[in-house]
Design a protein around this motif. Structure first.
Motif, PDB file in Angstrom:
ATOM      1  N   TRP A   1     -92.239  63.959  85.655  1.00  0.00           N
ATOM      2  CA  TRP A   1     -92.942  65.151  85.181  1.00  0.00           C
ATOM      3  C   TRP A   1     -92.578  66.344  86.055  1.00  0.00           C
ATOM      4  O   TRP A   1     -92.412  66.208  87.260  1.00  0.00           O
ATOM      5  N   PHE A   2     -92.502  67.522  85.440  1.00  0.00           N
ATOM      6  CA  PHE A   2     -92.327  68.762  86.203  1.00  0.00           C
ATOM      7  C   PHE A   2     -93.235  69.825  85.616  1.00  0.00           C
ATOM      8  O   PHE A   2     -93.193  70.100  84.409  1.00  0.00           O
ATOM      9  N   LEU A   3     -94.063  70.393  86.476  1.00  0.00           N
ATOM     10  CA  LEU A   3     -95.031  71.411  86.061  1.00  0.00           C
ATOM     11  C   LEU A   3     -94.640  72.765  86.631  1.00  0.00           C
ATOM     12  O   LEU A   3     -94.429  72.910  87.832  1.00  0.00           O
ATOM     13  N   THR A   4     -94.551  73.747  85.766  1.00  0.00           N
ATOM     14  CA  THR A   4     -94.275  75.124  86.162  1.00  0.00           C
ATOM     15  C   THR A   4     -95.557  75.934  86.059  1.00  0.00           C
ATOM     16  O   THR A   4     -96.173  75.978  84.987  1.00  0.00           O
ATOM     17  N   LEU A   5     -95.958  76.545  87.159  1.00  0.00           N
ATOM     18  CA  LEU A   5     -97.126  77.420  87.173  1.00  0.00           C
ATOM     19  C   LEU A   5     -96.752  78.857  87.503  1.00  0.00           C
ATOM     20  O   LEU A   5     -97.586  79.757  87.403  1.00  0.00           O
ATOM     21  N   LEU A   6     -95.513  79.078  87.923  1.00  0.00           N
ATOM     22  CA  LEU A   6     -95.066  80.414  88.292  1.00  0.00           C
ATOM     23  C   LEU A   6     -94.502  81.126  87.062  1.00  0.00           C
ATOM     24  O   LEU A   6     -93.611  80.625  86.383  1.00  0.00           O
ATOM     25  N   ASN A   7     -95.094  82.298  86.801  1.00  0.00           N
ATOM     26  CA  ASN A   7     -94.695  83.127  85.660  1.00  0.00           C
ATOM     27  C   ASN A   7     -94.963  82.440  84.322  1.00  0.00           C
ATOM     28  O   ASN A   7     -94.298  82.734  83.322  1.00  0.00           O
TER      29      ASN A   7
ATOM     30  N   TRP B   1     -97.181  78.771  82.305  1.00  0.00           N
ATOM     31  CA  TRP B   1     -97.520  77.338  82.381  1.00  0.00           C
ATOM     32  C   TRP B   1     -96.595  76.552  81.469  1.00  0.00           C
ATOM     33  O   TRP B   1     -96.538  76.790  80.255  1.00  0.00           O
ATOM     34  N   THR B   2     -95.855  75.605  82.056  1.00  0.00           N
ATOM     35  CA  THR B   2     -94.963  74.748  81.272  1.00  0.00           C
ATOM     36  C   THR B   2     -94.954  73.363  81.890  1.00  0.00           C
ATOM     37  O   THR B   2     -94.869  73.220  83.111  1.00  0.00           O
ATOM     38  N   LEU B   3     -95.029  72.335  81.057  1.00  0.00           N
ATOM     39  CA  LEU B   3     -94.942  70.957  81.515  1.00  0.00           C
ATOM     40  C   LEU B   3     -93.789  70.275  80.788  1.00  0.00           C
ATOM     41  O   LEU B   3     -93.669  70.379  79.564  1.00  0.00           O
ATOM     42  N   THR B   4     -92.935  69.585  81.553  1.00  0.00           N
ATOM     43  CA  THR B   4     -91.856  68.814  80.949  1.00  0.00           C
ATOM     44  C   THR B   4     -91.973  67.354  81.363  1.00  0.00           C
ATOM     45  O   THR B   4     -92.425  67.040  82.462  1.00  0.00           O
ATOM     46  N   ARG B   5     -91.564  66.468  80.472  1.00  0.00           N
ATOM     47  CA  ARG B   5     -91.539  65.037  80.731  1.00  0.00           C
ATOM     48  C   ARG B   5     -90.111  64.547  80.470  1.00  0.00           C
ATOM     49  O   ARG B   5     -89.604  64.679  79.359  1.00  0.00           O
ATOM     50  N   ASP B   6     -89.492  64.030  81.532  1.00  0.00           N
ATOM     51  CA  ASP B   6     -88.093  63.578  81.434  1.00  0.00           C
ATOM     52  C   ASP B   6     -87.200  64.673  80.863  1.00  0.00           C
ATOM     53  O   ASP B   6     -86.321  64.438  80.037  1.00  0.00           O
ATOM     54  N   GLY B   7     -87.469  65.911  81.315  1.00  0.00           N
ATOM     55  CA  GLY B   7     -86.631  67.041  80.939  1.00  0.00           C
ATOM     56  C   GLY B   7     -86.989  67.695  79.625  1.00  0.00           C
ATOM     57  O   GLY B   7     -86.377  68.706  79.261  1.00  0.00           O
ATOM     58  N   ARG B   8     -87.964  67.173  78.907  1.00  0.00           N
ATOM     59  CA  ARG B   8     -88.344  67.741  77.621  1.00  0.00           C
ATOM     60  C   ARG B   8     -89.722  68.375  77.707  1.00  0.00           C
ATOM     61  O   ARG B   8     -90.667  67.775  78.204  1.00  0.00           O
TER      62      ARG B   8
ATOM     63  N   GLU C   1     -98.159  60.865  91.199  1.00  0.00           N
ATOM     64  CA  GLU C   1     -97.251  61.204  92.291  1.00  0.00           C
ATOM     65  C   GLU C   1     -95.846  61.513  91.775  1.00  0.00           C
ATOM     66  O   GLU C   1     -95.015  62.046  92.513  1.00  0.00           O
ATOM     67  N   GLN C   2     -95.578  61.168  90.523  1.00  0.00           N
ATOM     68  CA  GLN C   2     -94.280  61.462  89.920  1.00  0.00           C
ATOM     69  C   GLN C   2     -94.169  62.917  89.484  1.00  0.00           C
ATOM     70  O   GLN C   2     -93.095  63.364  89.098  1.00  0.00           O
ATOM     71  N   LEU C   3     -95.288  63.634  89.510  1.00  0.00           N
ATOM     72  CA  LEU C   3     -95.280  65.029  89.076  1.00  0.00           C
ATOM     73  C   LEU C   3     -94.769  65.943  90.177  1.00  0.00           C
ATOM     74  O   LEU C   3     -95.253  65.902  91.306  1.00  0.00           O
ATOM     75  N   LYS C   4     -93.806  66.780  89.831  1.00  0.00           N
ATOM     76  CA  LYS C   4     -93.338  67.825  90.738  1.00  0.00           C
ATOM     77  C   LYS C   4     -93.857  69.167  90.231  1.00  0.00           C
ATOM     78  O   LYS C   4     -93.885  69.400  89.025  1.00  0.00           O
ATOM     79  N   VAL C   5     -94.258  70.013  91.158  1.00  0.00           N
ATOM     80  CA  VAL C   5     -94.862  71.302  90.801  1.00  0.00           C
ATOM     81  C   VAL C   5     -94.077  72.417  91.483  1.00  0.00           C
ATOM     82  O   VAL C   5     -93.870  72.374  92.697  1.00  0.00           O
TER      83      VAL C   5
END
Length: 215
Positions: free
Chosen positions: A9-15, A17-24, A96-100
Motif C-alpha cells: 500500500w502507498f498513501l499520499t497525503l501531500l497535495n 489524498w490518494t491510496l494505491t494498492r500494488d501500484g493501482r 505495516e505494509q503501508l508507506k506514507v
C-alpha cells in the motif's frame, strides 16, 4: 502451500489524498479517508480517541457507531490495510505494509542537514508539499501547521548549511521558499540578508531588511 504475498500500500497525503494498492489507485469514500489519514498521521490510537476525534459533534454512542462503520468498510473494501476488527479490538492501526509520503519526507528532514542539500535541487518539494489542502477539521489544521513549521525549519537549516559552504545563491533559494511559507520569519530574513551580503549585493540586503520590518 503457496503463500499469497501481502498487498503493498502507498498513501499520499501531500497535495491531495490518494491510496494505491500494488501500484493501482483504489477508490475510497471520504468517511474512510478521514480514518486512514488520522491513523497515518497519529499512529495507532484507541477507538475512543478516534471516535471523538473524527466525530466531535456526535454523542459518544453515535461516534462509536461511525467508527465501527468506517472500520467495517475498510476491512471489506481494502482487506489487509487495517489492524482492527469490527468491534472487539481496543485500538486501531494501519498495516505495516503501508508507506506514507509525508512519513517518508519527515524521516528525510530529520536526517543530518549535510545529507539533505542535494536531495531537493530547487526545494520545490518543501515549498509546495501541502498536507491535505482543502481539509479544515480542527485536528487536520493542527497537523497542517505542525508540518508547515517543520518544512520552514528544514529550509532554514538547509539555507544555513549552504551559507556555511559558501553557496549564497542556494541560500537565497531556500530562504525565499521559507519566507513564502512564513512571511514574517525573522531567521529566514536574517539568512537571506547574509546571503546578499556574501555576494556583495548591498542594495538587495537593505531591501530585504526593510521587508522584514513589521508593517
Amino acid at each position: 502451500m503457496v503463500s499469497i504475498p501481502e498487498p503493498e500500500w502507498f498513501l499520499t497525503l501531500l497535495n491531495g489524498w490518494t491510496l494505491t494498492r500494488d501500484g493501482r489507485r483504489v477508490k475510497v469514500a471520504h468517511r474512510q479517508q478521514r480514518l486512514i489519514a488520522a491513523l497515518a498521521l497519529l499512529g495507532e490510537r484507541p477507538r475512543t480517541f478516534l471516535s471523538g476525534l473524527l466525530w466531535p459533534d456526535s454523542s459518544e454512542a453515535q461516534a462509536a457507531v461511525g467508527l465501527r462503520v468506517s472500520i467495517w468498510h475498510i476491512n471489506h473494501e481494502l482487506p489487509g490495510l487495517l489492524h482492527a476488527d469490527g468491534i472487539t479490538d481496543v485500538s486501531v492501526a494501519l498495516s505495516e505494509q503501508l508507506k506514507v509520503d509525508i512519513i517518508d519526507l519527515e524521516r528525510d528532514l530529520h536526517a543530518p542537514v549535510s545529507g539533505l542539500h542535494g536531495s531537493y535541487p530547487r526545494w520545490e518539494r518543501l515549498r509546495t508539499a501541502e498536507l491535505l489542502p482543502g481539509w479544515y477539521e480542527d485536528w487536520i489544521l493542527v497537523e497542517q501547521e505542525r508540518f508547515r513549521a517543520l518544512r520552514t525549519s528544514a529550509l532554514d537549516s538547509i539555507a544555513a548549511y549552504q551559507l556555511s559552504q559558501g553557496n549564497a545563491e542556494e541560500t537565497k533559494v531556500a530562504t525565499a521558499a521559507a519566507i513564502s511559507l512564513e512571511p514574517f520569519r525573522e531567521s529566514s530574513y536574517r539568512l537571506l540578508i547574509q546571503a546578499h551580503l556574501a555576494t556583495g549585493d548591498l542594495v538587495a540586503a537593505l531591501r530585504t531588511y526593510r521587508a522584514s520590518l513589521p508593517p
